[in-house]
Design a protein around this motif. Sequence first.
Motif, PDB file in Angstrom:
ATOM      1  N   ASN A 132      32.323  60.773  42.290  1.00  0.00           N
ATOM      2  CA  ASN A 132      33.437  59.878  41.988  1.00  0.00           C
ATOM      3  C   ASN A 132      32.911  58.479  41.691  1.00  0.00           C
ATOM      4  N   PRO A 133      33.326  57.889  40.575  1.00  0.00           N
ATOM      5  CA  PRO A 133      32.852  56.535  40.268  1.00  0.00           C
ATOM      6  C   PRO A 133      33.456  55.502  41.214  1.00  0.00           C
ATOM      7  N   LEU A 134      32.749  54.410  41.364  1.00  0.00           N
ATOM      8  CA  LEU A 134      33.224  53.266  42.128  1.00  0.00           C
ATOM      9  C   LEU A 134      34.106  52.434  41.203  1.00  0.00           C
ATOM     10  N   ARG A 135      35.212  51.955  41.705  1.00  0.00           N
ATOM     11  CA  ARG A 135      36.113  51.142  40.896  1.00  0.00           C
ATOM     12  C   ARG A 135      35.482  49.766  40.661  1.00  0.00           C
ATOM     13  N   VAL A 136      35.390  49.380  39.398  1.00  0.00           N
ATOM     14  CA  VAL A 136      34.806  48.104  38.993  1.00  0.00           C
ATOM     15  C   VAL A 136      35.900  47.272  38.332  1.00  0.00           C
ATOM     16  N   PHE A 137      35.855  45.954  38.537  1.00  0.00           N
ATOM     17  CA  PHE A 137      36.887  45.056  38.027  1.00  0.00           C
ATOM     18  C   PHE A 137      36.313  44.083  37.008  1.00  0.00           C
ATOM     19  N   ASN A 138      37.180  43.586  36.160  1.00  0.00           N
ATOM     20  CA  ASN A 138      36.803  42.578  35.171  1.00  0.00           C
ATOM     21  C   ASN A 138      36.660  41.232  35.859  1.00  0.00           C
ATOM     22  N   THR A 139      35.800  40.404  35.309  1.00  0.00           N
ATOM     23  CA  THR A 139      35.656  39.034  35.792  1.00  0.00           C
ATOM     24  C   THR A 139      35.620  38.103  34.592  1.00  0.00           C
ATOM     25  N   GLU A 140      36.168  36.908  34.769  1.00  0.00           N
ATOM     26  CA  GLU A 140      36.077  35.871  33.734  1.00  0.00           C
ATOM     27  C   GLU A 140      36.132  34.515  34.395  1.00  0.00           C
ATOM     28  N   LEU A 141      35.361  33.591  33.843  1.00  0.00           N
ATOM     29  CA  LEU A 141      35.415  32.223  34.337  1.00  0.00           C
ATOM     30  C   LEU A 141      36.622  31.540  33.708  1.00  0.00           C
ATOM     31  N   VAL A 142      37.539  31.092  34.560  1.00  0.00           N
ATOM     32  CA  VAL A 142      38.719  30.362  34.091  1.00  0.00           C
ATOM     33  C   VAL A 142      38.299  28.955  33.704  1.00  0.00           C
ATOM     34  N   ASP A 143      37.458  28.371  34.526  1.00  0.00           N
ATOM     35  CA  ASP A 143      36.806  27.089  34.255  1.00  0.00           C
ATOM     36  C   ASP A 143      35.486  27.117  35.013  1.00  0.00           C
ATOM     37  N   ALA A 144      34.781  26.013  35.034  1.00  0.00           N
ATOM     38  CA  ALA A 144      33.448  25.988  35.654  1.00  0.00           C
ATOM     39  C   ALA A 144      33.470  26.314  37.140  1.00  0.00           C
ATOM     40  N   ASN A 145      34.631  26.177  37.800  1.00  0.00           N
ATOM     41  CA  ASN A 145      34.702  26.345  39.242  1.00  0.00           C
ATOM     42  C   ASN A 145      35.570  27.507  39.704  1.00  0.00           C
ATOM     43  N   THR A 146      36.160  28.251  38.771  1.00  0.00           N
ATOM     44  CA  THR A 146      37.115  29.290  39.153  1.00  0.00           C
ATOM     45  C   THR A 146      36.796  30.602  38.455  1.00  0.00           C
ATOM     46  N   LEU A 147      36.633  31.646  39.253  1.00  0.00           N
ATOM     47  CA  LEU A 147      36.392  32.989  38.734  1.00  0.00           C
ATOM     48  C   LEU A 147      37.654  33.812  38.925  1.00  0.00           C
ATOM     49  N   ARG A 148      38.069  34.472  37.860  1.00  0.00           N
ATOM     50  CA  ARG A 148      39.198  35.407  37.960  1.00  0.00           C
ATOM     51  C   ARG A 148      38.651  36.823  38.058  1.00  0.00           C
ATOM     52  N   VAL A 149      39.161  37.618  38.997  1.00  0.00           N
ATOM     53  CA  VAL A 149      38.815  39.027  39.180  1.00  0.00           C
ATOM     54  C   VAL A 149      40.091  39.809  38.935  1.00  0.00           C
ATOM     55  N   PHE A 150      40.036  40.782  38.019  1.00  0.00           N
ATOM     56  CA  PHE A 150      41.269  41.469  37.659  1.00  0.00           C
ATOM     57  C   PHE A 150      40.996  42.863  37.098  1.00  0.00           C
ATOM     58  N   GLU A 151      42.051  43.658  37.107  1.00  0.00           N
ATOM     59  CA  GLU A 151      42.024  44.989  36.496  1.00  0.00           C
ATOM     60  C   GLU A 151      42.568  44.874  35.093  1.00  0.00           C
ATOM     61  N   SER A 152      41.990  45.627  34.179  1.00  0.00           N
ATOM     62  CA  SER A 152      42.593  45.680  32.851  1.00  0.00           C
ATOM     63  C   SER A 152      43.728  46.673  32.898  1.00  0.00           C
ATOM     64  N   LEU A 153      44.749  46.411  32.117  1.00  0.00           N
ATOM     65  CA  LEU A 153      45.900  47.316  32.081  1.00  0.00           C
ATOM     66  C   LEU A 153      45.533  48.549  31.287  1.00  0.00           C
ATOM     67  N   MET A 154      45.900  49.713  31.832  1.00  0.00           N
ATOM     68  CA  MET A 154      45.672  50.975  31.116  1.00  0.00           C
ATOM     69  C   MET A 154      46.721  51.113  30.028  1.00  0.00           C
ATOM     70  N   VAL A 155      46.274  51.424  28.824  1.00  0.00           N
ATOM     71  CA  VAL A 155      47.213  51.587  27.708  1.00  0.00           C
ATOM     72  C   VAL A 155      47.269  53.036  27.309  1.00  0.00           C
TER      73      VAL A 155
END
Length: 155
Positions: A132-155
């Motif tokens: 079974n794979p491990l669930r991995v999440f998306n990450t993006e820098l919102v700005d230099a000091n803030t990281l967003r961690v999120f799931e992509s929506l399944m289409v």
Amino acid sequence: MERKDFLRSLGAGAAFALTFPCLNGCSSPEDLEQFPEPEGVDFTVDLTSAESAPLATNGGFILVSSDPGLGYTDIVVARNLEGELIAASQICSHQQTEEVRFISEDGGIFRCSTHGSRFNQEGTPLNSVTSNPLRVFNTELVDANTLRVFESLMV
């Protein structure tokens, strides 16, 4: 009691004393506390906070809760060896224990200490403990000091 009988009884007792802790050391799935995999993940991490200090170093990681109401952590956020910020479930896909951590072995992998499950940074199992794979999440820098961690929506 004759010496032969005494040695025989001592041997059985010694064998029991040595094997009982080993037999008792491996937990059955019923003995392990199990946690649900994170769902609907979408939160931010303040990279300037003291709690996020390990993310300043390649190979560093922190454990965070995707929902403050959970009462436990369920996400591993790491800075991989190439300096990219990545995130995965802290809940192992093998038996839902919360022991997944990022380690610097083999170029940087996720490892569960409960039974030794190993996963690459995309969540693919690296050994036969689980398929079974491990669930991995998306990450993006919102700005230099803030990281967003999120799931992509399944289409």
